[in-house]
Scaffold this motif. Structure first.
Motif, short mmCIF file in Angstrom:
data_model
loop_
_atom_site.label_atom_id
_atom_site.label_comp_id
_atom_site.label_asym_id
_atom_site.label_seq_id
_atom_site.Cartn_x
_atom_site.Cartn_y
_atom_site.Cartn_z
N LEU A 377 34.54 34.34 33.88
CA LEU A 377 35.92 34.78 33.68
C LEU A 377 36.17 35.98 34.58
O LEU A 377 35.26 36.74 34.90
CB LEU A 377 36.21 35.08 32.21
N ASP A 378 37.42 36.11 35.01
CA ASP A 378 37.82 37.27 35.80
C ASP A 378 38.14 38.42 34.84
O ASP A 378 38.94 38.27 33.91
CB ASP A 378 39.06 36.96 36.64
N ALA A 379 37.50 39.54 35.06
CA ALA A 379 37.66 40.69 34.17
C ALA A 379 38.81 41.56 34.67
O ALA A 379 38.72 42.17 35.73
CB ALA A 379 36.37 41.49 34.10
N VAL A 380 39.88 41.61 33.91
CA VAL A 380 41.07 42.38 34.27
C VAL A 380 41.23 43.52 33.26
O VAL A 380 41.37 43.26 32.05
CB VAL A 380 42.33 41.49 34.26
N PRO A 381 41.20 44.78 33.68
CA PRO A 381 41.36 45.90 32.75
C PRO A 381 42.69 45.79 31.98
O PRO A 381 43.77 45.76 32.58
CB PRO A 381 41.35 47.12 33.66
N SER A 382 42.61 45.72 30.67
CA SER A 382 43.74 45.33 29.83
C SER A 382 43.98 46.34 28.72
O SER A 382 43.30 47.37 28.61
CB SER A 382 43.48 43.93 29.26
N ALA A 383 44.94 46.00 27.85
CA ALA A 383 45.35 46.92 26.78
C ALA A 383 44.37 46.89 25.63
O ALA A 383 43.66 45.92 25.39
CB ALA A 383 46.74 46.51 26.28
N GLY A 384 44.37 48.00 24.87
CA GLY A 384 43.54 48.11 23.68
C GLY A 384 44.16 47.39 22.49
O GLY A 384 45.16 46.68 22.60
N ALA A 385 43.55 47.59 21.34
CA ALA A 385 43.96 46.90 20.12
C ALA A 385 45.39 47.25 19.74
O ALA A 385 45.87 48.37 19.95
CB ALA A 385 43.01 47.27 18.99
N ARG A 386 46.06 46.28 19.13
CA ARG A 386 47.47 46.45 18.81
C ARG A 386 47.93 45.43 17.78
O ARG A 386 47.26 44.42 17.56
CB ARG A 386 48.31 46.29 20.09
N ARG A 387 49.07 45.68 17.19
CA ARG A 387 49.72 44.68 16.34
C ARG A 387 50.43 43.68 17.23
O ARG A 387 51.20 44.06 18.12
CB ARG A 387 50.68 45.33 15.36
#
Length: 389
Positions: A377-387
């Motif tokens: 998989l391509d690792a893309v820096p993403s958002a943290g936990a959320r509703r």
């Protein structure tokens, strides 16, 4: 790449399973630790980032002191347990219920610390378990956010990360550090998180490999990783023993590496110390490279980290070594094993136009050895936990 589980279908599945609509849907990501392995429980530095992939939890509040957990990814029956019980490990749960120890453990720790109550949970994921991408912490953090929202609690996210870590340590019996939960809760898109595991202080470091014409691949080696299998705990105990012999609170405090290595008689402890001390230096160097926009130069740091984990900390495994070797031969900038070791995943930094060649080389190396084909998989820096809903 598999699309993340959408909130609406999971909410519909929840209603089918429980006969009522959920009160909400929460999502927490897995993580890749760019560099800084086995430094977290030595009070050191780490540099993780959140993945787009993670764990999603649909939940509804219960006021009967019960947490009920169901998973779309597990064939076992639902697990029901009180929120005021003791450690899950002391209850002798069979292996097929082991996945539920994480949400139940979180519910028990949060009940004791914050006064939260029960919930009905339905869990889905697009993050492979056992791949060293911290699916356990993602499950813990999604559950923790859900329980806090359902019961009107709003702790600081650093506090919530510490509570989720407590659940894994005390309830599940896995001696993890604070990194995984912190990454899942605190990371932001386009950044890695430079985290000081002693102070808890953290800050974003720009990391967007695509902007530099690069790709960071995650290679699931298909050798399953289990942090609770004993090897991780032994390494942690060895580090604590070495710190005690050197008279420092933690290996993070070793300033004179040569002197420390000369003090220790046990060659195993010398190797452990050498890895931890030099790995902390590599984290600082990597953060400096990223701040300077020199993403391509990160490859040398990854290679050095892998060699240290393989030879000094002795937690690599044959599929990881073969993947790194094949990637470098195919022209990748660098690569290393990630996670606690003994199985899981590898990361490879490569020019985007070489990514297909690197994937093919790793796949061929596995086929030559008769191993199960790796997954990518391509690792893309993403958002943290959320509703999510």
């Amino acid at each position: 790449m598999t699309a993340p589980p959408a909130a609406a279908p999971l909410a519909a599945a929840f209603e089918s399973a429980y006969g009522r609509a959920p009160d909400g849907v929460w999502r927490a990501p897995g993580r890749v630790n760019l560099i800084g392995e086995h430094t977290d429980y030595n009070d050191g530095l780490v540099l993780p980032f959140a993945l787009a992939q993670g764990v999603t939890v649909a939940a509804a509040r219960r006021d009967d002191g019960i947490v009920e957990a169901r998973s779309l990814r597990a064939s076992a029956a639902p697990v029901t347990a009180p929120v005021d019980g003791g450690p899950v490990t002391a209850e002798g749960w069979p292996r097929e219920r082991a996945w539920a120890a994480y949400p139940v453990g979180v519910a028990r720790v949060l009940h004791g610390a914050l006064g939260t109550g029960g919930a009905s949970l339905l869990i889905d994921a697009d993050l492979p378990a056992g791949a060293g991408l911290s699916s356990s912490a993602a499950l813990e953090c999604a559950t923790a956010l859900a329980l806090c929202d359902l019961h009107g609690r709003a702790p600081d996210r650093r506090e919530l990360a510490a509570l989720a870590q407590r659940a894994e340590n005390e309830q599940v019996g896995a001696p993890c550090g604070i990194m995984d939960q912190s990454a899942s809760l605190l990371c932001t898109p386009g950044n890695a998180l430079l985290l000081d595991c002693r102070s808890g202080l953290s800050g974003p470091v720009p990391f967007a490999p695509g902007d530099a014409g690069l790709t960071l691949l995650v290679v699931d080696t298909r050798a399953s990783h289990d942090i609770g299998d004993g090897g991780y705990g032994r390494r942690r105990a060895e580090c604590e023993e070495a710190a005690a012999l050197l008279g420092v609170p933690a290996l993070r405090d070793v300033e004179d590496l040569a002197g420390a290595l000369g003090t220790l008689r046990d060659p195993v402890l010398r190797r452990r110390v050498q890895h931890v001390v030099t790995e902390n230096h590599r984290v600082e160097a990597a953060a400096g490279l990223l701040r300077a926009g020199a993403v391509a130069e990160l490859g040398a740091m990854l290679n050095a980290s892998h060699l240290s984990l393989r030879d000094q900390f002795e937690v690599s495994w044959p599929q990881a070594d073969a993947a790194v070797d094949a990637a470098l031969r195919a022209g990748a900038r660098g690569g290393r094993m990630i996670g606690g070791g003994f199985g899981g995943s590898v990361i490879v930094l490569t020019a985007a136009d070489r990514a297909d060649r690197v994937r093919a080389a790793i796949t061929a190396a596995y086929a030559d050895r008769g191993w199960t084909a790796p997954a990518f998989l391509d690792a893309v820096p993403s958002a943290g936990a959320r509703r999510a809903a």
